[in-house]
Write a protein that holds these residues in place. Structure first.
Motif, PDB file in Angstrom:
ATOM      1  N   LYS A 162      30.167 -16.530  11.761  1.00  0.00           N
ATOM      2  CA  LYS A 162      30.610 -17.890  12.091  1.00  0.00           C
ATOM      3  C   LYS A 162      29.436 -18.726  12.590  1.00  0.00           C
ATOM      4  O   LYS A 162      29.330 -19.912  12.276  1.00  0.00           O
ATOM      5  CB  LYS A 162      31.688 -17.859  13.173  1.00  0.00           C
ATOM      6  N   LEU A 163      28.559 -18.093  13.342  1.00  0.00           N
ATOM      7  CA  LEU A 163      27.399 -18.821  13.865  1.00  0.00           C
ATOM      8  C   LEU A 163      26.454 -19.242  12.742  1.00  0.00           C
ATOM      9  O   LEU A 163      25.908 -20.351  12.767  1.00  0.00           O
ATOM     10  CB  LEU A 163      26.653 -17.964  14.891  1.00  0.00           C
ATOM     11  N   ASP A 164      26.262 -18.356  11.747  1.00  0.00           N
ATOM     12  CA  ASP A 164      25.420 -18.704  10.598  1.00  0.00           C
ATOM     13  C   ASP A 164      25.994 -19.905   9.848  1.00  0.00           C
ATOM     14  O   ASP A 164      25.266 -20.832   9.471  1.00  0.00           O
ATOM     15  CB  ASP A 164      25.280 -17.523   9.639  1.00  0.00           C
ATOM     16  N   LEU A 165      27.296 -19.875   9.618  1.00  0.00           N
ATOM     17  CA  LEU A 165      27.949 -20.968   8.889  1.00  0.00           C
ATOM     18  C   LEU A 165      27.869 -22.277   9.671  1.00  0.00           C
ATOM     19  O   LEU A 165      27.626 -23.346   9.095  1.00  0.00           O
ATOM     20  CB  LEU A 165      29.396 -20.610   8.582  1.00  0.00           C
ATOM     21  N   ALA A 166      28.057 -22.203  10.983  1.00  0.00           N
ATOM     22  CA  ALA A 166      27.975 -23.404  11.814  1.00  0.00           C
ATOM     23  C   ALA A 166      26.552 -23.966  11.814  1.00  0.00           C
ATOM     24  O   ALA A 166      26.361 -25.185  11.750  1.00  0.00           O
ATOM     25  CB  ALA A 166      28.416 -23.083  13.239  1.00  0.00           C
ATOM     26  N   PHE A 167      25.561 -23.082  11.855  1.00  0.00           N
ATOM     27  CA  PHE A 167      24.168 -23.512  11.834  1.00  0.00           C
ATOM     28  C   PHE A 167      23.828 -24.187  10.502  1.00  0.00           C
ATOM     29  O   PHE A 167      23.185 -25.238  10.474  1.00  0.00           O
ATOM     30  CB  PHE A 167      23.253 -22.318  12.085  1.00  0.00           C
ATOM     31  N   GLU A 168      24.277 -23.612   9.389  1.00  0.00           N
ATOM     32  CA  GLU A 168      24.042 -24.215   8.075  1.00  0.00           C
ATOM     33  C   GLU A 168      24.720 -25.584   7.982  1.00  0.00           C
ATOM     34  O   GLU A 168      24.150 -26.520   7.419  1.00  0.00           O
ATOM     35  CB  GLU A 168      24.535 -23.296   6.973  1.00  0.00           C
ATOM     36  N   ALA A 169      25.926 -25.702   8.507  1.00  0.00           N
ATOM     37  CA  ALA A 169      26.631 -26.993   8.497  1.00  0.00           C
ATOM     38  C   ALA A 169      25.878 -28.024   9.324  1.00  0.00           C
ATOM     39  O   ALA A 169      25.773 -29.194   8.944  1.00  0.00           O
ATOM     40  CB  ALA A 169      28.047 -26.819   9.019  1.00  0.00           C
ATOM     41  N   GLN A 170      25.318 -27.582  10.438  1.00  0.00           N
ATOM     42  CA  GLN A 170      24.567 -28.482  11.302  1.00  0.00           C
ATOM     43  C   GLN A 170      23.295 -28.960  10.601  1.00  0.00           C
ATOM     44  O   GLN A 170      22.923 -30.136  10.696  1.00  0.00           O
ATOM     45  CB  GLN A 170      24.219 -27.747  12.594  1.00  0.00           C
ATOM     46  N   PRO A 195      28.136 -10.807  -2.577  1.00  0.00           N
ATOM     47  CA  PRO A 195      28.229 -11.998  -1.737  1.00  0.00           C
ATOM     48  C   PRO A 195      27.455 -11.803  -0.432  1.00  0.00           C
ATOM     49  O   PRO A 195      27.449 -10.717   0.130  1.00  0.00           O
ATOM     50  CB  PRO A 195      29.716 -12.163  -1.472  1.00  0.00           C
ATOM     51  N   ARG A 196      26.824 -12.866  -0.006  1.00  0.00           N
ATOM     52  CA  ARG A 196      26.032 -12.823   1.224  1.00  0.00           C
ATOM     53  C   ARG A 196      26.971 -12.808   2.419  1.00  0.00           C
ATOM     54  O   ARG A 196      27.913 -13.586   2.496  1.00  0.00           O
ATOM     55  CB  ARG A 196      25.132 -14.052   1.280  1.00  0.00           C
ATOM     56  N   ARG A 197      26.681 -11.916   3.366  1.00  0.00           N
ATOM     57  CA  ARG A 197      27.480 -11.862   4.590  1.00  0.00           C
ATOM     58  C   ARG A 197      26.942 -12.894   5.562  1.00  0.00           C
ATOM     59  O   ARG A 197      25.748 -13.003   5.772  1.00  0.00           O
ATOM     60  CB  ARG A 197      27.391 -10.474   5.207  1.00  0.00           C
ATOM     61  N   ALA A 198      27.854 -13.633   6.144  1.00  0.00           N
ATOM     62  CA  ALA A 198      27.460 -14.660   7.105  1.00  0.00           C
ATOM     63  C   ALA A 198      28.465 -14.691   8.252  1.00  0.00           C
ATOM     64  O   ALA A 198      29.675 -14.648   8.029  1.00  0.00           O
ATOM     65  CB  ALA A 198      27.384 -16.018   6.436  1.00  0.00           C
TER      66      ALA A 198
END
Length: 85
Positions: free
Chosen positions: A71-79, A66-69
């Motif tokens: 909180k900032l990565d996840l928020a950026f992808e959501a944006q 599984p790819r490590r991400a």
């Protein structure tokens, strides 16, 4: 030295899958194939492949890490997804 890359690829596969019976079998001419030694007769999981092709095959075989991400990565992808909609 050449077999070290193949063995390390199989070790990564073993740790990802939790299946300790995978093996890299070396053939003359610098070719390798992946085998499952769980049964009495080892099952071939690939044909003879050159070293680079073998490592690519083994890295793509089985469950992927599984790819490590963060909180900032996840928020950026959501944006990004939100802006595309």
């Amino acid at each position: 030295m050449r077999t070290t890359r193949a063995i390390h690829a199989v070790e990564r596969l073993k740790s990802r899958s939790g299946h300790p019976y995978y093996a890299a079998i070396s053939l003359p001419g610098g070719l390798f194939y992946l085998a499952d030694k769980a049964a009495e007769a080892p099952a071939k999981l690939s044909g003879p492949l050159a070293l680079d092709e073998f490592v690519k095959f083994v890295d793509a075989f089985g469950p992927q890490k599984p790819r490590r991400a963060s909180k900032l990565d996840l928020a950026f992808e959501a944006q990004i997804k939100k802006s595309k909609s």
